[in-house]
Design an enzyme around this catalytic site. Structure first.
Site, short mmCIF file in Angstrom:
data_model
loop_
_atom_site.label_atom_id
_atom_site.label_comp_id
_atom_site.label_asym_id
_atom_site.label_seq_id
_atom_site.Cartn_x
_atom_site.Cartn_y
_atom_site.Cartn_z
CE1 TYR A 1 3.56 9.99 31.43
CE2 TYR A 1 3.23 12.16 30.49
CZ TYR A 1 2.86 10.85 30.60
OH TYR A 1 1.79 10.38 29.87
CG HIS B 1 -1.43 8.30 34.91
ND1 HIS B 1 -0.26 9.01 34.84
CD2 HIS B 1 -1.44 7.54 33.78
CE1 HIS B 1 0.40 8.69 33.73
NE2 HIS B 1 -0.31 7.79 33.07
#
Length: 254
Positions: free
Chosen positions: A36, A94
């Site tokens: 992000y 992730h």
């Protein structure tokens, strides 16, 4: 892991003031990730908030280039540095790809946990089979699987496995990127309860056992509305109606 029903997904948030506002209105679970590119923003907002650090569950995710066994610790420490903390409550893999090596990565995560850099370990975007294989390779329990989950998409088998294994499903994109606003079945349920399609979608997610959610919002009004959706109780008929939606939208396919 005992997580709040509604946390804050921070993908795309680039202003620490949003994090401060979220904490001010009651959020106690902040979810970010290396990919992000806003860990520093989240950390600044957390540091500037009067909410005690120990009251907040902070989660981040190691991206696929930080999953090689010899890269996990360095990647974790880099995230902690950007966040401005000495540990996170929840550390995820992730995605199971890139430099992910099941046995090597999980062993390195165990070491990170044992060193006190992460209180709990978890995975994200894992199928049930991938979760089982990772759990077998890790002596530390994997307390969550964060997956795309909303009225228009759910990973088959994840909810059943979560109940069987006792882990938490952390649902991201509960509003399907805004797609739920145009679904007749959801709009009808919203009209019945005099509320919004967003509230209905979040309530539908939370109607499932072992599931919490992390919608993204940046304005105070939407932040408050998303948290308030946890108070909406859908009838079994409402849930069944939404379950029956035939349209499928997967926002983040592997």
């Amino acid at each position: 892991m005992d997580l709040p029903q509604v946390g804050l997904g921070t993908m795309g948030i680039d202003d620490p003031a949003v994090i401060e506002t979220a904490l001010a209105v009651g959020y106690r679970h902040l979810d970010t990730a290396q990919i992000y590119e806003n860990e520093r923003v989240v950390g600044e907002g957390l540091a500037d908030s009067p909410v005690p650090r120990e009251d907040v569950t902070l989660a981040t995710k190691l991206w696929v280039d930080s999953l090689a066994p010899d890269a996990v610790e360095a990647g974790t420490r880099a995230s902690l540095d950007r966040l401005g903390v000495d540990r996170v409550e929840l550390l995820y893999v992730h995605r199971p790809r890139g430099s992910y090596d099941r046995e090597g990565t999980m062993a390195a995560l165990e070491a990170v946990h044992d060193a006190g850099l992460a209180d709990r370990l978890a995975v994200s975007n894992f199928t049930p089979e991938q979760y089982d294989r990772a759990a077998e390779a890790c002596s530390v329990p994997l307390v969550a699987n964060q997956v795309e989950f909303h009225p228009l998409y759910q990973e088959p088998g994840v909810l059943e496995q979560a109940r069987d294994r006792g882990y938490t499903v952390v649902a991201y994109s509960p509003l399907a990127g805004g797609e739920v606003f145009d679904v007749p079945e959801i709009r009808a349920v919203a009209e019945k309860h005099d509320t919004s399609p967003a509230a209905v979608s979040i309530a539908w997610v939370l109607a499932h056992d072992n599931v919490v959610t992390i919608p993204k919002a940046s304005g105070r009004e939407h932040l408050e509305a998303n948290r308030a959706a946890r108070e909406l109780s859908l009838d079994p008929a409402d849930v069944e109606r939404i379950d029956g939606i035939e349209r499928e939208v997967e926002l983040f396919p592997e």
